[in-house]
Design a protein around this motif. Structure first.
Motif, short mmCIF file in Angstrom:
data_model
loop_
_atom_site.label_atom_id
_atom_site.label_comp_id
_atom_site.label_asym_id
_atom_site.label_seq_id
_atom_site.Cartn_x
_atom_site.Cartn_y
_atom_site.Cartn_z
N VAL A 244 1.89 -7.89 8.94
CA VAL A 244 1.31 -9.03 9.73
C VAL A 244 1.82 -9.32 11.09
O VAL A 244 0.95 -9.54 11.87
N ARG A 245 3.01 -8.95 11.58
CA ARG A 245 3.52 -9.07 12.65
C ARG A 245 2.85 -7.95 13.76
O ARG A 245 2.62 -8.32 14.98
N TYR A 246 2.81 -6.83 13.23
CA TYR A 246 2.27 -5.60 14.25
C TYR A 246 0.68 -5.09 14.07
O TYR A 246 0.38 -4.39 14.81
N ALA A 247 0.23 -5.66 13.10
CA ALA A 247 -1.17 -4.97 12.61
C ALA A 247 -2.12 -6.15 12.74
O ALA A 247 -1.91 -7.25 12.78
N GLU A 248 -3.46 -5.67 12.30
CA GLU A 248 -4.60 -6.71 12.38
C GLU A 248 -5.44 -6.52 11.33
O GLU A 248 -5.34 -5.55 10.48
N GLY A 249 -6.20 -7.25 11.06
CA GLY A 249 -7.12 -7.37 9.80
C GLY A 249 -6.60 -7.52 8.38
O GLY A 249 -5.35 -7.86 8.32
N PRO A 250 -7.25 -7.48 7.38
CA PRO A 250 -6.56 -7.84 6.17
C PRO A 250 -5.57 -6.59 5.68
O PRO A 250 -5.65 -5.65 6.14
N LEU A 251 -4.76 -7.13 4.63
CA LEU A 251 -3.66 -6.08 4.22
C LEU A 251 -4.06 -5.75 2.71
O LEU A 251 -4.95 -6.66 1.97
N GLN A 252 -3.65 -4.54 2.26
CA GLN A 252 -3.79 -4.39 0.84
C GLN A 252 -2.53 -3.99 0.21
O GLN A 252 -2.02 -3.20 0.69
N LEU A 253 -2.28 -4.35 -0.89
CA LEU A 253 -1.18 -4.04 -1.57
C LEU A 253 -1.40 -3.52 -2.92
O LEU A 253 -2.23 -4.01 -3.55
N ARG A 254 -0.80 -2.34 -3.26
CA ARG A 254 -1.04 -1.67 -4.31
C ARG A 254 0.10 -1.01 -5.08
O ARG A 254 1.15 -0.38 -4.26
N LEU A 255 0.40 -1.36 -6.33
CA LEU A 255 1.27 -0.63 -7.24
C LEU A 255 0.72 0.38 -8.17
O LEU A 255 -0.36 0.13 -8.69
N ILE A 256 1.42 1.48 -8.32
CA ILE A 256 0.98 2.50 -9.34
C ILE A 256 2.20 2.88 -10.27
O ILE A 256 3.37 3.24 -9.66
N ARG A 257 2.02 2.69 -11.46
CA ARG A 257 3.03 3.24 -12.45
C ARG A 257 2.78 4.78 -12.68
O ARG A 257 2.05 4.89 -13.57
N ASP A 258 3.45 5.47 -12.35
CA ASP A 258 3.27 7.00 -12.55
C ASP A 258 4.77 7.39 -13.12
O ASP A 258 5.55 6.89 -13.91
N ARG A 259 5.05 8.59 -12.76
CA ARG A 259 6.78 8.92 -13.02
C ARG A 259 7.64 8.16 -12.19
O ARG A 259 8.78 8.14 -12.75
N THR A 260 7.15 7.55 -11.16
CA THR A 260 7.89 6.42 -10.34
C THR A 260 7.25 5.64 -10.07
O THR A 260 6.03 5.43 -10.14
N LEU A 261 8.00 4.52 -9.38
CA LEU A 261 6.97 3.15 -8.68
C LEU A 261 6.74 3.47 -7.70
O LEU A 261 7.44 3.68 -6.88
N LEU A 262 5.36 3.57 -7.57
CA LEU A 262 4.76 3.63 -6.11
C LEU A 262 4.24 2.06 -5.65
O LEU A 262 3.65 1.65 -6.36
N CYS A 263 4.63 1.85 -4.27
CA CYS A 263 4.43 0.72 -3.72
C CYS A 263 3.61 1.04 -2.35
O CYS A 263 4.63 1.80 -1.66
N GLU A 264 2.49 0.59 -1.96
CA GLU A 264 1.93 0.75 -0.84
C GLU A 264 1.31 -0.61 -0.27
O GLU A 264 0.70 -1.48 -0.90
N VAL A 265 1.45 -0.44 1.03
CA VAL A 265 1.06 -1.70 2.05
C VAL A 265 0.26 -1.12 2.88
O VAL A 265 0.63 -0.15 3.94
N ALA A 266 -1.24 -1.25 3.01
CA ALA A 266 -2.03 -0.57 3.91
C ALA A 266 -2.39 -1.65 4.90
O ALA A 266 -2.87 -3.03 4.72
N ASP A 267 -2.78 -1.37 6.15
CA ASP A 267 -3.38 -2.46 7.13
C ASP A 267 -4.20 -1.40 8.16
O ASP A 267 -4.31 -0.37 7.79
#
Length: 845
Positions: free
Chosen positions: A767-790
């Motif tokens: 929010v502070r350094y990027a523009e546009g909408p954000l996307q939050l994604r969680l993936i349950r695989d062999r580990t917990l993956l967390c992603e924030v896209a901007d």
């Protein structure tokens, strides 16, 4: 005498001289033979009363010119009798011509001819005769006194000095053949009984000639045989053939034992020809024989060396080479051979220090009877131990031990043994054994070096190629690797599976020009570079562009990574390789598969496109932009995205799999597609074997071959959660709520606190350094993956904050809470991702 003389007085010989003709084969008679020589009959006063046609031919005087004249009319030199008055100088004027024979007083009755006519006179002296035209003729003169009181008192026989010297040379030659020649000469009569033998032949028999005269040849050499094909096997048989046909037999080989040297076989080169007299009557057979045993042995030794050069060292296997040495030496050289080698040599190492070596020597070869490998120890006093102690050859009765040496190092021992035949190895045979073993030692040392280098090459292969691809939830994989260089087992093709962020997987197959270690080293560097670039989450086309930049040679001859090196560093880099001619032309295909979206993005650099096989068995080769091979530089690469539903098959391979001299590549690609079509219920390992069997019968390939089969999987909806968030300050709170609820659904409440902190920090930064909408994604695989896209393109980075700083500690806290984190760039922006391990007892996807 064998002929007539025309005499004065009562001899009515004129007609006899006129009818005389030289006999055929005059060359068989000596120049002083009465039948062919110039013959002069003298009376008591040394006047010529008889003149042969040969004398006329020699000196030019006819009977009318010379009969009745004194001997000094044509012969100069010492007087024949006291008071004869023969002048010594031929330049003195000749006496007046004598009255004709008709005017001569009546002579006494003609004398009787000399006894034994036709035999040459013994004893002759050089004289100078005067030719009728005045020139001097050097002659040899023999004088024979006649008894009986008739008119003729002596006979002069004249021959040209040069002819006589030639004749005497022939006689000397015949005498030498009889007494001094090393060639054995023998004459057998028509009953094939020995009639005469020269000194060399008698020496072979070893008895006085009188004791074996009249013996048949087969009785002298019992058990011998002619070994030349096309002739009778016995000496009597071949001589009978010569007698019957008159055709000589030349240079046939006879193998037998010398009567004077029993127990050892000799080889003779023999010739036979029929003997006939002047009238053509058959007298017998002449044999000339020369013992060629030494020459034959030398030829056999040379032939053995040639055979050893052909048969020993055909492989780079020390034990096989040792057996080849044993086989080539038996039975022609030895009755038995044993080869012992130090264990370290067989393993590609050193022989070890001191004696005995660790574990003793290993008997790896023997002939003629072969046996399993055994460890041998040499008792004290044995020739083998003496050879090891001295470092040299040991000849002991019927055994010869020769060390296998390379430089100052003893690799092993070779023991030659003889039985039945002459057991002693002579000097020539010892030298031959030394040469055989020396050649084998070089081959065994080469085999040792190869074994060592092969082990190093296999170690290099294990380090450079993945031996076991990691399990990945996105795909099921199987692979095969077939190097052309069977000697080292290493080539320039490679394959890899690279786990990427977001549960994606990178798939790569590459091909380096060339084979063997140089290509493998280049392949290792390229593979390492691809792994490093892939972990930066580069798109396939960007990764290949960066890889191409790294291998393009610069203007100073270095590859991209070598730029900036100078002096010794530059020289070391060039020496280490890979050089431009090795790297340039390498091909590669790189694909990224996302199991969440079921999409695969790929790009290739001069490589063949992959085969894509659907669940129903249909297949195609995507029209993927080719791109230039690596190392050319300056040309773009393009990516292509295709859908790969779960269960689809992707086959990546190098051209060694589908290229063949007798088939078009399109035909081979169709063959591959048909083999892959029936894959639905087949394990990939079995399918790999089937592909290799069908396309590469016998496992033979003209080029290195790599094959990577990939069957796709997809994540179900319950494994992935995704939300869109506004780029506002309240987004962080909303993100924490969403994360807490989803983790509760998945039973991962233990990760809620740490995940809230991570998501809160990442969303706040976005929010502070990027523009546009954000996307939050969680993936349950062999580990917990967390992603924030901007939509931003600036990547956050860790930094050390001072006590006065108000911020900058959030990302540092995130790094402490997760296993890994990173940034992935896309066309629309970037994605910050983290990865956390599940608590103990929580099942993975």
């Amino acid at each position: 005498m064998n002929g007539s003389v025309q005499a004065a007085g009562t001899w009515d010989a004129a007609s006899a001289w006129r009818t005389w003709r030289p006999v055929e084969g005059e060359d068989l008679r000596g120049p002083l033979d009465l039948a062919v020589a110039a013959t002069v009959v003298l009376d008591a006063r040394n006047r010529v009363i008889g003149w042969s046609p040969a004398a006329e031919a020699l000196l030019g005087y006819g009977p009318g010119d010379i009969l009745g004249r004194p001997v000094d009319a044509f012969l100069c030199g010492t007087a024949l009798a006291a008071g004869s008055g023969i002048p010594a100088d031929p330049s003195e004027p000749a006496p007046a011509a004598a009255p004709s024979a008709a005017a001569a007083p009546a002579a006494a009755p003609p004398p009787a001819p000399p006894a034994a006519p036709g035999l040459p006179f013994r004893g002759h002296e050089p004289r100078l005769a005067r030719h009728r035209d005045g020139h001097g003729v050097p002659v040899e003169v023999a004088v024979s006194e006649l008894a009986g009181g008739g008119t003729a008192t002596r006979v002069l026989v004249l021959a040209e000095s040069e002819r006589l010297r030639v004749w005497e040379s022939r006689l000397a030659m015949l005498d030498g053949l009889a007494t001094q020649s090393p060639i054995g000469l023998a004459i057998y009569d028509t009953d094939l009984r020995l009639a005469w033998a020269n000194a060399a032949s008698s020496a072979e028999i070893g008895r006085p000639f009188a004791q074996y005269r009249g013996t048949h040849a087969d009785e002298l050499y019992p058990g011998g045989t002619l070994v030349t094909e096309g002739y009778p096997r016995t000496l009597d048989g071949v001589m009978r053939q010569v007698l019957d046909t008159g055709e000589p037999v030349l240079d046939v080989h006879f193998l037998g034992q010398l009567p004077s040297d029993p127990g050892r076989e000799h080889l003779w080169s023999c010739s036979y020809y029929r003997l006939e007299d002047a009238e053509g009557r058959v007298l017998g057979v002449c044999e000339d024989a020369f013992d060629i045993t030494d020459r034959y042995d030398a030829q056999n030794r040379l032939a053995l060396l040639v055979e050893a050069g052909r048969r020993v060292g055909t492989t780079l296997d020390a034990a096989v080479t040792a057996q080849e040495l044993a086989d080539v030496a038996v039975p022609g050289f030895a009755s038995a051979v044993e080869v012992d080698i130090a264990p370290g040599v067989l393993e590609g190492g050193d022989t070890g220090t001191g004696w005995p070596p660790r574990g003793g020597f290993v008997r790896v070869a023997r002939a003629p009877a072969r046996a399993a490998r055994t460890v041998v120890e040499y008792p004290p006093g044995t020739p083998q131990l003496r050879s090891l102690s001295s470092g040299g050859k040991v000849l002991d009765e019927n055994a010869l031990v020769v060390p296998l040496r390379v430089g100052s190092e003893t690799l092993g021992l070779v023991t030659f043994t003889r039985e039945g035949r002459p057991a002693v190895f002579d000097n020539g045979e010892v030298a031959l054994a030394d040469e055989l073993v020396a050649r084998a030692a070089v081959c065994i040392d080469n085999a040792r070096r190869f074994t060592r280098e092969h082990a190093a090459a296999l170690t290099l292969q294990r380090e450079l190629l993945p031996q076991h691809l990691p399990w990945h939830s996105a795909v099921e994989v199987a692979h095969r690797y077939l190097p052309t260089d069977g000697a080292t087992g290493v080539g320039g093709d490679w394959f890899d599976l690279i786990p990427l962020s977001g549960a994606r997987v990178g798939l790569v197959v590459g091909d380096v020009v060339g084979h063997g270690l140089p290509a493998a080293v280049t392949m290792g560097r390229l593979r390492t570079t691809v792994e490093a670039l892939a972990e930066l989450d580069m798109a396939p086309d960007e990764l290949l562009a960066r890889l191409d930049d790294l291998v393009v040679p610069t203007s100073d001859g270095f590859h991209g990574p070598g730029e900036g090196r100078t002096g010794e560093a530059a020289a070391a880099y060039v020496a280490a390789g890979p050089h431009p001619d090795v790297t340039t032309g390498a091909t590669c295909i790189y694909a990224v598969y996302d199991p969440v979206s079921g999409r695969c993005t790929m790009a290739r650099a001069g490589h063949l496109p992959p085969a894509v096989v659907a669940m129903d068995g249909s297949y195609h080769y995507p029209e993927l932009p080719a791109g230039p091979p690596l190392g050319l530089g300056g040309l773009p690469f393009e990516s292509m995205e295709i859908g790969l539903p779960a269960g689809s098959l992707l086959a990546l391979f190098t051209d060694g799999l589908v290229e063949a001299r007798d088939r078009d590549i399109d035909e081979r690609l169709d063959m591959l597609g048909h083999v892959l079509a029936d894959h639905r219920d087949m394990p990939l390992e079995e399918l790999c074997d089937r592909v290799v069997t069908e396309l590469l019968p016998g496992g033979t390939t003209a080029d290195d071959t790599a094959l990577l089969l990939v069957r796709t999987r997809e994540f179900d909806a319950g494994q992935v959660a995704m939300w869109e968030l506004p780029a506002e300050a309240v987004a962080a709170g909303r993100a924490r709520e969403l994360i807490t609820g989803q983790l509760s659904t998945w039973g991962l409440e233990e990760l809620a606190f740490s995940t809230e902190l991570v998501v809160s920090e990442l969303v706040t930064n976005a929010v502070r350094y990027a523009e546009g909408p954000l996307q939050l994604r969680l993936i349950r695989d062999r580990t917990l993956l967390c992603e924030v896209a901007d939509t931003g393109h600036t990547s956050p980075h860790l930094r050390h904050s001072t006590a006065e700083d108000e911020g900058g500690r959030g990302l540092f806290i995130v790094a402490q809470l997760v296993q890994r984190w990173g940034t992935r760039y896309t066309r629309s922006g970037k994605t910050i991702w983290t990865e956390q391990a599940f608590p103990d007892g929580v099942p993975t996807a």
